[in-house]
Design a protein around this motif. Structure first.
Motif, PDB file in Angstrom:
ATOM      1  N   ALA A 119     -18.921   0.426 -21.645  1.00 48.88           N
ATOM      2  CA  ALA A 119     -19.524  -0.695 -21.943  1.00 48.88           C
ATOM      3  C   ALA A 119     -20.260   0.240 -23.614  1.00 48.88           C
ATOM      4  CB  ALA A 119     -21.185  -0.512 -20.901  1.00 48.88           C
ATOM      5  N   ASP A 120     -19.314   1.063 -23.719  1.00 45.44           N
ATOM      6  CA  ASP A 120     -19.988   1.433 -25.313  1.00 45.44           C
ATOM      7  C   ASP A 120     -18.858   0.760 -25.642  1.00 45.44           C
ATOM      8  OD1 ASP A 120     -22.442   2.525 -25.037  1.00 45.44           O
ATOM      9  OD2 ASP A 120     -21.900   4.737 -25.216  1.00 45.44           O
ATOM     10  N   LYS A 123     -18.748  -2.454 -26.082  1.00 48.94           N
ATOM     11  CA  LYS A 123     -20.044  -3.497 -27.292  1.00 48.94           C
ATOM     12  C   LYS A 123     -19.606  -3.888 -28.505  1.00 48.94           C
ATOM     13  CE  LYS A 123     -23.459  -0.177 -26.961  1.00 48.94           C
ATOM     14  NZ  LYS A 123     -24.403   0.394 -27.314  1.00 48.94           N
ATOM     15  N   THR A 128     -25.005  -7.586 -30.862  1.00 44.68           N
ATOM     16  CA  THR A 128     -25.902  -7.256 -30.712  1.00 44.68           C
ATOM     17  C   THR A 128     -26.931  -7.983 -31.273  1.00 44.68           C
ATOM     18  OG1 THR A 128     -24.521  -4.966 -30.150  1.00 44.68           O
ATOM     19  CG2 THR A 128     -27.029  -4.738 -30.111  1.00 44.68           C
ATOM     20  N   GLU A 187     -29.448  -5.254 -23.452  1.00 41.59           N
ATOM     21  CA  GLU A 187     -29.641  -4.368 -22.722  1.00 41.59           C
ATOM     22  C   GLU A 187     -31.383  -4.050 -21.970  1.00 41.59           C
ATOM     23  OE1 GLU A 187     -28.569  -0.143 -23.505  1.00 41.59           O
ATOM     24  OE2 GLU A 187     -27.316  -0.137 -24.935  1.00 41.59           O
ATOM     25  N   ARG A 247     -30.947   1.019 -16.545  1.00 41.79           N
ATOM     26  CA  ARG A 247     -30.598   0.624 -18.407  1.00 41.79           C
ATOM     27  C   ARG A 247     -29.182  -0.556 -17.773  1.00 41.79           C
ATOM     28  NH1 ARG A 247     -30.542   2.646 -24.106  1.00 41.79           N
ATOM     29  NH2 ARG A 247     -32.830   2.943 -23.364  1.00 41.79           N
ATOM     30  N   GLY A 249     -26.921  -3.703 -19.020  1.00 43.14           N
ATOM     31  CA  GLY A 249     -26.032  -4.413 -19.996  1.00 43.14           C
ATOM     32  C   GLY A 249     -25.914  -5.853 -18.995  1.00 43.14           C
ATOM     33  N   TYR A 262     -23.114  -4.354 -16.909  1.00 45.26           N
ATOM     34  CA  TYR A 262     -22.730  -2.738 -16.791  1.00 45.26           C
ATOM     35  C   TYR A 262     -23.779  -2.014 -16.818  1.00 45.26           C
ATOM     36  CZ  TYR A 262     -18.219  -4.253 -18.137  1.00 45.26           C
ATOM     37  OH  TYR A 262     -17.289  -4.886 -17.785  1.00 45.26           O
ATOM     38  N   ASN A 263     -23.884  -1.027 -16.174  1.00 43.56           N
ATOM     39  CA  ASN A 263     -25.086   0.285 -15.730  1.00 43.56           C
ATOM     40  C   ASN A 263     -24.364   1.017 -17.178  1.00 43.56           C
ATOM     41  OD1 ASN A 263     -26.392   2.582 -15.344  1.00 43.56           O
ATOM     42  ND2 ASN A 263     -25.686   3.027 -13.312  1.00 43.56           N
ATOM     43  N   MET A 264     -25.893   0.611 -17.924  1.00 42.34           N
ATOM     44  CA  MET A 264     -25.609   1.444 -19.192  1.00 42.34           C
ATOM     45  C   MET A 264     -25.861   2.641 -19.184  1.00 42.34           C
ATOM     46  SD  MET A 264     -24.111  -0.969 -20.316  1.00 42.34           S
ATOM     47  CE  MET A 264     -24.390  -0.418 -22.028  1.00 42.34           C
ATOM     48  N   THR A 265     -26.468   3.944 -17.887  1.00 40.93           N
ATOM     49  CA  THR A 265     -25.926   5.501 -17.839  1.00 40.93           C
ATOM     50  C   THR A 265     -24.855   5.420 -18.058  1.00 40.93           C
ATOM     51  OG1 THR A 265     -28.260   3.989 -16.797  1.00 40.93           O
ATOM     52  CG2 THR A 265     -26.763   6.920 -16.664  1.00 40.93           C
ATOM     53  N   GLY A 267     -21.733   3.877 -17.678  1.00 38.47           N
ATOM     54  CA  GLY A 267     -20.833   2.864 -18.774  1.00 38.47           C
ATOM     55  C   GLY A 267     -20.092   1.839 -17.108  1.00 38.47           C
TER      56      GLY A 267
END
Length: 302
Positions: A119-120, A123, A128, A187, A247, A249, A262-265, A267
């Motif tokens: 997810a990072d 992005k 954003t 997010e 968190r 996304g 996405y689970n941003m913890t 990814g």
């Protein structure tokens, strides 16, 4: 007695009957009787011998059975010993297998930490935005923070001015962003929230009356309710996640017709609505279910 017997025989006409004849008769009678009793004794001796032979056979069978039983006991003892050895070997192999699994886990975790979150890096493909909430759309039970980034449940409901944009039937609020092209990402912190909906919806969705959150009605969202996660398809799709979401996304690709979560913890991917028929503008969607739902907070972008 014999003399009397002889006289009697002579008197009835057996004058020539003599002692010698009597003795011969007696001898013959004794011989016949002896033969009879000898045969009887032989028969009894034969029966007795048969019984003795049967007893010997029974003794032999019993001995054989005892020997067989002893052999079976020895075999069982050997099998037990063999099973014991095999069990010990399996325990050793199991311990080695566990150690190998732990080693592989450690390697995986080490390698995973070195890999950028999906997810990072995704992005970078999306714009954003510093998203804020639109107070004009907020249901009267929802309270917005002063900076417009947090929504909580408030009781009793607020007395808010009526307007066409305000949700009345379901406790929702929309974000200020209007998406009609490009790719956008934001997010949301959901760590302390217990029941919520997150996603996007068309700007013109129904605010009053009976409203079902589904793509057919212009909603693309996921839900946490009663400890379970759902994708709000029609019918709803249960989501199996590795861990509780903290968190989330939200990625919107308007041109491709995709909305991804996405689970941003860590990814990891949660769910994607793909190749949807978007028309008109899309708005970020936030929903709480009750007073114990907890807050939803938009993460500020530096």
């Amino acid at each position: 007695m014999i003399k009397l017997f002889t006289v009697t025989l002579a008197a009835i006409g057996y004058e020539k009957f003599a002692w010698k004849g009597v003795i011969e008769l007696l001898r013959t009678g004794m011989f016949i009787i002896g033969i009879y009793y000898c045969r009887k004794i032989d028969n009894k001796l034969g029966d007795l011998q048969k019984k003795i032979d049967k007893g010997e056979q029974d003794k032999y069978k019993i001995k054989q059975e005892k020997d067989n039983t002893a052999q079976e006991k020895d075999n069982i003892a050997l099998e037990k010993e063999q099973l014991k050895k095999e069990n010990e070997q399996l325990k050793k192999e199991n311990e080695q297998f566990k150690k190998e699994i732990e080693r592989k886990k450690a390697q995986f975790k080490s390698a995973w930490r070195e890999i950028p979150l999906y997810a990072d890096w995704r992005k970078e493909e999306f714009q954003t935005v510093n998203l804020t909430l639109d107070a004009a759309t907020a249901h009267p039970a929802l309270f917005l923070s002063e900076e417009g980034r947090r929504v909580t449940w408030q009781e009793p409901c607020q007395e808010l001015p009526s307007c066409p944009e305000r949700f009345v039937s379901i406790p929702c609020v929309l974000g200020q962003l209007h998406v009609s092209s490009e790719r956008y990402f934001w997010e949301v912190e959901v760590q302390d929230a217990h029941s919520w909906d997150l996603g996007v919806c068309r700007n013109n969705v129904a605010r009053k009356g009976r409203v079902t959150v589904s793509p057919q009605n212009g909603f693309w969202a996921i839900r946490l309710y009663d400890g379970e996660y759902w994708s709000l398809t029609s019918p709803e799709t249960s989501l199996t996640l590795k861990e509780k979401l903290c968190r989330v996304g939200v990625f919107v690709d308007y041109k491709a017709g995709d909305v991804s979560f996405y689970n941003m913890t860590d990814g990891s991917h949660i769910y994607t609505f793909s190749k949807q028929a978007f028309y008109g503008g899309l708005r970020p969607l936030f929903r709480l279910w009750s007073s114990d739902s907890g807050p939803l907070t938009i993460v500020q972008v530096d």
